[in-house]
Design a protein around this motif. Sequence first.
Motif, mmCIF file in Angstrom:
data_model
loop_
_atom_site.group_PDB
_atom_site.id
_atom_site.type_symbol
_atom_site.label_atom_id
_atom_site.label_comp_id
_atom_site.label_asym_id
_atom_site.label_seq_id
_atom_site.Cartn_x
_atom_site.Cartn_y
_atom_site.Cartn_z
ATOM 1 N N PRO A 14 0.822 -1.219 0.000
ATOM 2 C CA PRO A 14 0.000 0.000 0.000
ATOM 3 C C PRO A 14 0.856 1.270 0.000
ATOM 4 C CG PRO A 14 -0.812 -1.569 1.617
ATOM 5 C CD PRO A 14 0.520 -2.071 1.158
ATOM 6 N N GLY A 15 2.033 1.196 0.638
ATOM 7 C CA GLY A 15 2.905 2.366 0.665
ATOM 8 C C GLY A 15 3.375 2.769 -0.716
ATOM 9 N N TYR B 228 2.524 6.289 -2.528
ATOM 10 C CA TYR B 228 3.544 7.169 -3.104
ATOM 11 C C TYR B 228 3.185 7.555 -4.536
ATOM 12 C CZ TYR B 228 7.662 8.329 -5.827
ATOM 13 O OH TYR B 228 8.523 8.928 -6.714
ATOM 14 N N LEU B 229 2.752 6.584 -5.334
ATOM 15 C CA LEU B 229 2.422 6.864 -6.729
ATOM 16 C C LEU B 229 1.252 7.840 -6.832
ATOM 17 C CD1 LEU B 229 2.785 3.269 -8.234
ATOM 18 C CD2 LEU B 229 4.377 5.200 -8.480
ATOM 19 N N VAL B 230 0.254 7.670 -5.958
ATOM 20 C CA VAL B 230 -0.888 8.592 -5.962
ATOM 21 C C VAL B 230 -0.442 9.988 -5.530
ATOM 22 C CG1 VAL B 230 -3.096 9.121 -4.856
ATOM 23 C CG2 VAL B 230 -2.607 6.781 -5.602
ATOM 24 N N ALA C 98 1.456 11.606 -8.271
ATOM 25 C CA ALA C 98 0.566 12.005 -9.361
ATOM 26 C C ALA C 98 -0.227 13.262 -9.005
ATOM 27 C CB ALA C 98 -0.385 10.863 -9.704
ATOM 28 N N LEU C 99 -0.550 13.418 -7.715
ATOM 29 C CA LEU C 99 -1.282 14.601 -7.250
ATOM 30 C C LEU C 99 -0.354 15.786 -7.008
ATOM 31 C CD1 LEU C 99 -3.739 12.921 -4.703
ATOM 32 C CD2 LEU C 99 -4.283 13.777 -6.994
ATOM 33 N N SER C 100 0.931 15.582 -7.231
ATOM 34 C CA SER C 100 1.948 16.625 -7.050
ATOM 35 C C SER C 100 2.019 17.125 -5.611
ATOM 36 C CB SER C 100 1.696 17.808 -7.993
ATOM 37 O OG SER C 100 2.866 18.613 -8.087
ATOM 38 N N ILE C 101 1.835 16.207 -4.659
ATOM 39 C CA ILE C 101 2.040 16.559 -3.255
ATOM 40 C C ILE C 101 3.264 15.830 -2.707
ATOM 41 C CG2 ILE C 101 -0.387 17.085 -2.827
ATOM 42 C CD1 ILE C 101 -0.655 14.349 -1.490
ATOM 43 N N GLY D 286 3.263 13.433 0.920
ATOM 44 C CA GLY D 286 2.990 12.003 0.848
ATOM 45 C C GLY D 286 3.935 11.203 1.719
ATOM 46 N N GLY D 287 5.229 11.550 1.666
ATOM 47 C CA GLY D 287 6.198 10.852 2.503
ATOM 48 C C GLY D 287 5.922 11.054 3.976
#
Length: 273
Positions: free
Chosen positions: A139-140, A144-146, A149-152, A222-223
Amino acid sequence: MNARETVRTWLRPPSPVRTDPELDPAARRGIRIEITIVLLVTFGLSGLSGILSLAESLATPVALSDQTVALNPSRAAIDWIDLARQLLGVAKLLAWAALGLYLLWRSGIGPRAAGLTPKPRFGRDIAPGFGLAAVIGLPGLLFYLVAQALSINLTVQASALDDHWWRVPILVLSAIANSGAEEVLVVAYLITRLRTLGWSENKSLLASSLLRGSYHLYQGFGGGVGNVIMGLVFGRYWQRTGKLWPLIIAHALIDMVAFIGYALLRDHVSWLP
C-alpha cells in the motif's frame, strides 16, 4: 475476548501496569531533558531538517512532482572514500540505536524487555516481520504513486549510488541500520520514556508517529503522511505485543526492496526516475 473487545483494546489499549515508584519532579525533569537531548542529536533534528526541506521545495517555483530527491547518494568522487563515508553513515545509525538501548538499560529496561530477544525466532519475529512488510510496503508504494501524481510529493530516487562492486552490500547495510535506528529510538525508546512520564498509550503513539513522519517530510506531504500511518501501525503493534524484531525486520525488508530494486531496475525501465 470477543471481536469487539479485541478491536477496542487495539484502539485504546490500557497502559502497562507500573511497578516502579512514582517519579519525583527532579526525576521527571531529568527524563524530559534526556528525551530532548536524544531527539536533538538524532531524529528530532532530522525532523526539523525535513520541515525546512519541504518549505524550501514549496518555495521553489516548480511543482513538487517535478522536483527530485535522492536517497543513498554518492558521498565522494573517489571510490574508496565514498565507500568509507557510506560505512560511517551506517555506523552512525547503529550508534543511535545503541544509544537508545543503552539509555533504556540504564533506566532498568534491558533489550529483552524492550522487545529484542538475543535471537529472532521464525514464528515469533521473522514471519510477522514479513507480514508487516507486506501490509505496509505494497500500500505504501501505491500511496507514493498517488501522492506523486497529485503533485504533493517529490519524485524519490531510492538509490543514487553509482554502479560500484559494493553498492548492493551497502544498500543492505543501510536498510538494516535505518530500520534498527528508527524502530529502537522512535518506537521502543521514545514510547517507553513517555510511558514513564505518565503519557497514555495513544498519546505516546501519536508523538512517535508524528516524529517518524516529520523526518520524511523532505520527500513531500505524501512521505510525511505515509510514514505517520506506518508509525501508527508499527507503534501499536509494539505496544500490544512487546516485540521489536518484527518491526526491524519489516522496515529493513521494505527499504531493501526499495533501495536494491530501484538500483537494479532504474536503467532498464522507463517509469523509474
